[in-house]
Scaffold this motif. Structure first.
Motif, PDB file in Angstrom:
ATOM      1  N   VAL A 154      43.754  43.762  40.502  1.00  0.00           N
ATOM      2  CA  VAL A 154      43.623  43.284  38.864  1.00  0.00           C
ATOM      3  C   VAL A 154      44.388  41.659  39.094  1.00  0.00           C
ATOM      4  CG1 VAL A 154      44.279  43.641  36.488  1.00  0.00           C
ATOM      5  CG2 VAL A 154      43.425  45.384  38.078  1.00  0.00           C
ATOM      6  N   ARG A 155      43.551  40.809  38.704  1.00  0.00           N
ATOM      7  CA  ARG A 155      44.063  39.538  38.294  1.00  0.00           C
ATOM      8  C   ARG A 155      44.237  39.148  37.011  1.00  0.00           C
ATOM      9  NH1 ARG A 155      42.928  34.424  37.249  1.00  0.00           N
ATOM     10  NH2 ARG A 155      43.740  32.776  38.287  1.00  0.00           N
ATOM     11  N   MET A 156      45.653  39.155  36.582  1.00  0.00           N
ATOM     12  CA  MET A 156      45.897  38.975  35.233  1.00  0.00           C
ATOM     13  C   MET A 156      46.042  37.550  34.751  1.00  0.00           C
ATOM     14  SD  MET A 156      46.189  42.108  33.655  1.00  0.00           S
ATOM     15  CE  MET A 156      47.327  41.347  32.003  1.00  0.00           C
ATOM     16  N   GLU A 157      45.621  36.964  33.802  1.00  0.00           N
ATOM     17  CA  GLU A 157      45.640  35.251  33.438  1.00  0.00           C
ATOM     18  C   GLU A 157      46.292  35.627  31.870  1.00  0.00           C
ATOM     19  OE1 GLU A 157      42.881  31.614  32.909  1.00  0.00           O
ATOM     20  OE2 GLU A 157      42.641  32.951  34.721  1.00  0.00           O
ATOM     21  N   PHE A 158      47.334  35.119  31.760  1.00  0.00           N
ATOM     22  CA  PHE A 158      47.937  35.100  30.408  1.00  0.00           C
ATOM     23  C   PHE A 158      47.629  34.140  29.647  1.00  0.00           C
ATOM     24  CE2 PHE A 158      51.170  37.222  33.331  1.00  0.00           C
ATOM     25  CZ  PHE A 158      50.921  38.438  32.783  1.00  0.00           C
ATOM     26  N   ILE A 159      47.370  34.278  28.237  1.00  0.00           N
ATOM     27  CA  ILE A 159      47.014  33.666  27.402  1.00  0.00           C
ATOM     28  C   ILE A 159      48.094  32.830  26.496  1.00  0.00           C
ATOM     29  CG2 ILE A 159      46.911  34.981  25.333  1.00  0.00           C
ATOM     30  CD1 ILE A 159      43.710  32.656  26.343  1.00  0.00           C
ATOM     31  N   GLY A 160      47.885  31.397  26.376  1.00  0.00           N
ATOM     32  CA  GLY A 160      49.295  30.828  25.708  1.00  0.00           C
ATOM     33  C   GLY A 160      49.188  31.000  24.052  1.00  0.00           C
ATOM     34  N   LEU A 202      36.637  31.784  27.394  1.00  0.00           N
ATOM     35  CA  LEU A 202      35.354  32.456  27.416  1.00  0.00           C
ATOM     36  C   LEU A 202      34.114  31.609  27.755  1.00  0.00           C
ATOM     37  CD1 LEU A 202      35.827  35.734  25.491  1.00  0.00           C
ATOM     38  CD2 LEU A 202      36.559  35.413  27.948  1.00  0.00           C
ATOM     39  N   LYS A 203      34.117  30.639  26.879  1.00  0.00           N
ATOM     40  CA  LYS A 203      32.849  29.619  26.882  1.00  0.00           C
ATOM     41  C   LYS A 203      32.797  28.607  27.970  1.00  0.00           C
ATOM     42  CE  LYS A 203      31.880  30.526  21.769  1.00  0.00           C
ATOM     43  NZ  LYS A 203      32.087  29.721  20.535  1.00  0.00           N
ATOM     44  N   ALA A 204      34.016  28.338  28.404  1.00  0.00           N
ATOM     45  CA  ALA A 204      34.224  27.207  29.188  1.00  0.00           C
ATOM     46  C   ALA A 204      33.374  27.638  30.452  1.00  0.00           C
ATOM     47  CB  ALA A 204      35.676  26.862  29.466  1.00  0.00           C
ATOM     48  N   GLY A 205      33.521  28.906  31.060  1.00  0.00           N
ATOM     49  CA  GLY A 205      32.728  29.095  32.495  1.00  0.00           C
ATOM     50  C   GLY A 205      33.353  28.760  33.571  1.00  0.00           C
ATOM     51  N   LEU A 206      34.917  28.226  33.358  1.00  0.00           N
ATOM     52  CA  LEU A 206      35.508  28.093  34.728  1.00  0.00           C
ATOM     53  C   LEU A 206      35.998  29.343  35.435  1.00  0.00           C
ATOM     54  CD1 LEU A 206      37.806  25.398  32.963  1.00  0.00           C
ATOM     55  CD2 LEU A 206      35.483  25.026  34.165  1.00  0.00           C
ATOM     56  N   ARG A 207      35.839  30.438  34.659  1.00  0.00           N
ATOM     57  CA  ARG A 207      36.110  31.674  35.718  1.00  0.00           C
ATOM     58  C   ARG A 207      35.332  32.877  34.960  1.00  0.00           C
ATOM     59  NH1 ARG A 207      39.973  32.952  38.837  1.00  0.00           N
ATOM     60  NH2 ARG A 207      41.241  31.386  38.590  1.00  0.00           N
ATOM     61  N   ASN A 208      35.069  33.694  35.938  1.00  0.00           N
ATOM     62  CA  ASN A 208      34.262  35.006  35.143  1.00  0.00           C
ATOM     63  C   ASN A 208      35.219  36.010  34.777  1.00  0.00           C
ATOM     64  OD1 ASN A 208      31.594  34.201  35.254  1.00  0.00           O
ATOM     65  ND2 ASN A 208      31.691  34.588  37.421  1.00  0.00           N
ATOM     66  N   TYR A 209      35.745  36.093  33.348  1.00  0.00           N
ATOM     67  CA  TYR A 209      36.537  37.272  33.089  1.00  0.00           C
ATOM     68  C   TYR A 209      35.880  38.502  32.684  1.00  0.00           C
ATOM     69  CZ  TYR A 209      39.710  33.308  32.179  1.00  0.00           C
ATOM     70  OH  TYR A 209      40.496  32.221  32.223  1.00  0.00           O
ATOM     71  N   PRO A 219      37.270  45.070  45.096  1.00  0.00           N
ATOM     72  CA  PRO A 219      36.828  44.007  44.068  1.00  0.00           C
ATOM     73  C   PRO A 219      38.127  43.608  43.345  1.00  0.00           C
ATOM     74  CG  PRO A 219      36.186  46.772  43.740  1.00  0.00           C
ATOM     75  CD  PRO A 219      36.764  46.418  45.053  1.00  0.00           C
ATOM     76  N   VAL A 220      37.748  42.269  42.624  1.00  0.00           N
ATOM     77  CA  VAL A 220      38.870  41.937  41.715  1.00  0.00           C
ATOM     78  C   VAL A 220      38.401  41.945  40.338  1.00  0.00           C
ATOM     79  CG1 VAL A 220      40.285  39.908  41.100  1.00  0.00           C
ATOM     80  CG2 VAL A 220      39.384  40.299  43.348  1.00  0.00           C
ATOM     81  N   LEU A 221      39.355  42.425  39.346  1.00  0.00           N
ATOM     82  CA  LEU A 221      39.237  42.409  38.073  1.00  0.00           C
ATOM     83  C   LEU A 221      39.812  41.457  37.174  1.00  0.00           C
ATOM     84  CD1 LEU A 221      37.625  44.584  35.937  1.00  0.00           C
ATOM     85  CD2 LEU A 221      39.733  45.302  35.523  1.00  0.00           C
ATOM     86  N   ASN A 222      39.318  40.491  36.690  1.00  0.00           N
ATOM     87  CA  ASN A 222      40.055  39.478  35.926  1.00  0.00           C
ATOM     88  C   ASN A 222      40.125  39.839  34.376  1.00  0.00           C
ATOM     89  OD1 ASN A 222      40.024  37.269  37.969  1.00  0.00           O
ATOM     90  ND2 ASN A 222      37.911  37.649  38.045  1.00  0.00           N
ATOM     91  N   VAL A 223      41.455  39.989  34.177  1.00  0.00           N
ATOM     92  CA  VAL A 223      41.954  40.154  32.617  1.00  0.00           C
ATOM     93  C   VAL A 223      42.418  39.278  31.976  1.00  0.00           C
ATOM     94  CG1 VAL A 223      43.017  41.821  31.435  1.00  0.00           C
ATOM     95  CG2 VAL A 223      41.861  42.664  33.562  1.00  0.00           C
ATOM     96  N   LEU A 224      42.117  38.689  30.821  1.00  0.00           N
ATOM     97  CA  LEU A 224      42.650  37.759  30.009  1.00  0.00           C
ATOM     98  C   LEU A 224      43.529  38.429  28.942  1.00  0.00           C
ATOM     99  CD1 LEU A 224      43.033  34.646  29.344  1.00  0.00           C
ATOM    100  CD2 LEU A 224      40.991  34.847  28.063  1.00  0.00           C
ATOM    101  N   ALA A 225      44.929  38.193  28.818  1.00  0.00           N
ATOM    102  CA  ALA A 225      45.659  38.941  27.908  1.00  0.00           C
ATOM    103  C   ALA A 225      46.821  38.214  27.633  1.00  0.00           C
ATOM    104  CB  ALA A 225      46.283  40.386  28.670  1.00  0.00           C
TER     105      ALA A 225
END
Length: 330
Positions: A51-57, A66-73, A24-30
């Motif tokens: 764990v899939r890390m996606e960094f915030i600018g 979170l509201k865009a729905g382009l990816r399930n975090y 399973p893949v865990l999507n993390v926004l940080a």
């Protein structure tokens, strides 16, 4: 007949291999610099997941992401002010009992906020104190003079004259003035305390108006000092080698970095396990020195029990807002 049986066996074996290989893949926004690869790798090994890390600018991107729905975090890591706002917007899911820390902590920086009184909204991890970043070649004040008044002293620190930067938000500057003068404003306040208003006036005379990154402002000698959080200072220092940082000894603001489960996660059990894992590993997250431990009692001569949790989201009374707006129009 044998051929059909052989094909069926191959398909069955292939499906078993896929099932064994699946994780399973865990999507993390940080933000960058909070979690180290070692911490992530250890969780992946223990949980048999990826764990899939996606960094915030920018800290202002969380809501739209979170509201865009382009990816399930599944998990977000952010400063406490962002987590509180996401919680009020019902974009976060309550934590389980295993992810909640002890109700009473012996550490002054580990006390729960009002919006997280039961500890179920989010888990706090790291501390980010506010201080003064400055060009080391321009400072003249030393020792006991290390206070917020350094920003407004035109005579005692002449190199900083009209070269001080504090975030352009009038509300932020007011909060800093209240902190520096030991005053406060409540929901029933009608006036800004006189001492705080005078401090604001002095800061206004010292301030430099810039509209480009602080790193460039320091390099271009447009500013000599700025009130920033320590994590931001560490980013600027990578570009400006002569930059130093001090925390006023008497009092300062601090922010906290925390983690929470996203409301529409599709990996709830894994996300809750990740929060529990971070709770267990809180003492080991300071490997890159970007933040301070929640156990910090003092730092560079400043006592942590005197620090104040930063909160720029609480509403000001309308009367105070009008006074502040008129003040900055002059």
């Amino acid at each position: 007949m044998f051929r059909l049986y052989f094909i069926a066996v191959l398909c069955f074996v292939g499906n078993m291999s896929w099932a064994v290989a699946y994780k399973p893949v865990l999507n993390v926004l940080a933000p960058i610099g909070v979690l180290t690869p070692k911490i992530i790798a250890q969780f992946e090994e223990e949980s048999h997941s990826n764990v899939r890390m996606e960094f915030i600018g920018s800290r202002f991107e969380y809501d739209s992401r979170l509201k865009a729905g382009l990816r399930n975090y599944d998990v977000v890591i952010a400063d406490e002010r962002i987590l509180q706002r996401l919680f009020l917007q019902r974009l976060l899911r309550s934590l389980t009992d295993e992810s909640i820390v002890a109700v009473k902590s012996q550490y002054p920086l580990d006390q729960r906020s009002k919006l997280n009184a039961d500890g179920r909204s989010y888990l706090t991890l790291l501390i980010d104190p506010m201080g003064i970043a400055y060009n080391r070649k321009s400072i003249t004040l030393k020792g006991n003079d290390l206070s917020w008044d350094m920003l407004i002293n035109q005579d005692e620190n002449p190199f900083w004259r009209q070269r001080v930067f504090v975030a352009n938000s009038p509300k932020h500057q007011l909060l800093l003035a209240l902190l520096a003068t030991g005053k406060e404003i409540t929901s029933t306040s009608w006036f800004i305390p006189e001492a705080s208003l005078k401090w604001l006036q002095s800061l206004k005379l010292q301030s430099a108006n810039i509209d480009y990154p602080l790193e460039l402002a320091f390099l271009g000698n447009k500013i000599e000092a700025a009130a920033v959080f320590r994590s931001d200072y560490l980013k600027y220092k990578k570009v400006v080698p002569d930059l130093k940082f001090i925390i006023p000894k008497q009092i300062t603001f601090y922010d906290r970095i925390g983690a929470a489960v996203v409301a529409d996660t599709v990996q709830d059990n894994l996300a809750q396990s990740f929060i529990k894992y971070l709770k267990i590993k809180r003492d080991y997250l300071i490997s890159n020195d970007n933040y301070l431990s929640y156990k910090t009692q003092s730092f560079e001569g400043s006592t942590a029990k005197n620090w104040v949790l930063y909160d720029d989201d609480f509403p000001l009374p309308r009367r105070i807002e009008n006074i502040l707006n008129d003040f900055y129009k002059k």
